[in-house]
Design a protein around this motif. Structure first.
Motif, mmCIF file in Angstrom:
data_model
loop_
_atom_site.group_PDB
_atom_site.id
_atom_site.type_symbol
_atom_site.label_atom_id
_atom_site.label_comp_id
_atom_site.label_asym_id
_atom_site.label_seq_id
_atom_site.Cartn_x
_atom_site.Cartn_y
_atom_site.Cartn_z
ATOM 1 N N TRP A 92 0.716 -1.188 -0.120
ATOM 2 C CA TRP A 92 -0.008 -0.035 0.175
ATOM 3 C C TRP A 92 0.766 1.186 0.071
ATOM 4 N N GLY A 93 2.011 1.244 -0.297
ATOM 5 C CA GLY A 93 2.967 2.325 -0.550
ATOM 6 C C GLY A 93 3.241 3.242 0.665
ATOM 7 N N VAL A 94 3.527 2.282 1.787
ATOM 8 C CA VAL A 94 3.719 3.058 2.883
ATOM 9 C C VAL A 94 4.992 2.930 3.282
ATOM 10 N N SER A 95 5.700 4.328 3.588
ATOM 11 C CA SER A 95 7.098 4.364 3.808
ATOM 12 C C SER A 95 7.362 4.088 5.390
ATOM 13 N N LEU A 96 8.205 3.103 5.785
ATOM 14 C CA LEU A 96 8.530 2.931 7.086
ATOM 15 C C LEU A 96 9.836 3.477 7.572
ATOM 16 N N ALA A 97 10.665 4.052 6.668
ATOM 17 C CA ALA A 97 11.742 5.043 6.923
ATOM 18 C C ALA A 97 11.724 6.186 7.438
ATOM 19 N N GLY A 98 12.330 6.479 8.597
ATOM 20 C CA GLY A 98 12.038 7.786 9.199
ATOM 21 C C GLY A 98 10.605 8.023 9.832
ATOM 22 N N VAL A 99 9.858 7.117 10.204
ATOM 23 C CA VAL A 99 8.552 7.378 10.617
ATOM 24 C C VAL A 99 8.586 8.355 11.752
ATOM 25 N N GLU A 100 7.648 9.340 11.759
ATOM 26 C CA GLU A 100 7.676 10.409 12.713
ATOM 27 C C GLU A 100 6.536 9.878 13.753
ATOM 28 N N PRO A 101 6.890 9.605 14.750
ATOM 29 C CA PRO A 101 5.915 8.902 15.542
ATOM 30 C C PRO A 101 4.731 10.098 16.356
ATOM 31 N N SER A 102 3.754 9.374 16.490
ATOM 32 C CA SER A 102 2.651 10.353 16.767
ATOM 33 C C SER A 102 2.829 10.440 18.399
ATOM 34 N N ASP A 103 1.924 11.420 18.999
ATOM 35 C CA ASP A 103 2.062 11.485 20.380
ATOM 36 C C ASP A 103 1.428 10.354 21.178
ATOM 37 N N ALA A 104 0.338 9.584 20.586
ATOM 38 C CA ALA A 104 -0.098 8.454 21.204
ATOM 39 C C ALA A 104 1.131 7.141 21.151
ATOM 40 N N THR A 105 1.974 7.111 19.849
ATOM 41 C CA THR A 105 2.843 6.305 20.095
ATOM 42 C C THR A 105 3.935 6.564 20.972
#
Length: 215
Positions: A92-105
């Motif tokens: 589904w074209g999701v980039s897992l590189a350099g993910v910016e974590p959300s506040d909940a994460t």
């Protein structure tokens, strides 16, 4: 009743809240927004890397050889989950590189890593068990609602199949066994175990809510 079973029973209100959350319901029906699921995949991959590190810290503090082997098996299970997320990301074209974590994460990963770094292995198990038990519960419940498995045209069928699989249930039971073995059942220290378990359950619901809001 074991400690792990007792804690799960005491927190069934949050388990039910997670099951009824529109994010989880959308996984079951196949109607969840793809935007929400893409956000979830990226955030969950970030989370799972921290989860694996928390297991590694627990392994390093294991007081016996059996614990070393069981924590190692649990780390392997997380790595398999990350492979699943890689497959989702490619599809589904999701980039897992350099993910910016959300506040909940960040709230969840900081809680896990702080507990694993500063507390004993029993309390670390109390922080980690809710994730495993909750996902096994959600996978099983969603599969049963669909007559034993998700509909073939459900785009999230693989998610349901992964977490309803007996192999994942086995991993959840392994962690529950470690919790029963290493955590103080009740006083002294029982309140900390209860509070840690419930905090993790609360953070699980918040994680689903954050993903759902993206849609």
């Amino acid at each position: 009743m074991s400690l792990s079973a007792d804690l799960w029973r005491e927190n069934r209100d949050l388990a039910r809240k997670a099951l009824e959350h529109p994010f989880v319901a959308g996984l079951g029906s196949g109607q969840l927004s793809l935007v929400s699921f893409r956000h979830y995949v990226a955030q969950d991959a970030f989370f799972l890397e921290s989860f694996a590190r928390a297991y590694a810290l627990a392994l390093s503090r294991s007081p016996d050889r059996a614990g070393l082997g069981e924590f190692a098996a649990l780390i392997s299970g997380v790595l398999e989950e990350l492979d699943l997320h890689d497959a989702y990301a490619r599809r589904w074209g999701v980039s897992l590189a350099g993910v910016e974590p959300s506040d909940a994460t960040l709230a969840y990963t900081d809680f896990l890593l702080r507990t694993a770094a500063l507390e004993d292995v029993g309390l670390t198990c109390a922080a980690m068990t809710p994730c495993m038990r909750l996902y096994a519960y959600l996978g099983r419940e969603l599969a049963e609602r669909e007559g034993g498995g998700p509909a073939p045209d459900n785009p999230y069928a693989e998610w349901i199949e992964t977490y309803s699989d007996p192999e994942f249930e086995g991993l959840a039971r392994t962690l529950e066994g470690l919790l029963d073995r290493y955590a103080p059942a009740r006083e002294p220290g029982g309140r900390a175990v209860n509070a840690t378990y419930r905090r993790a359950m609360t953070l699980e619901v918040a994680f689903f809510e954050a993903a759902y809001r993206q849609g």
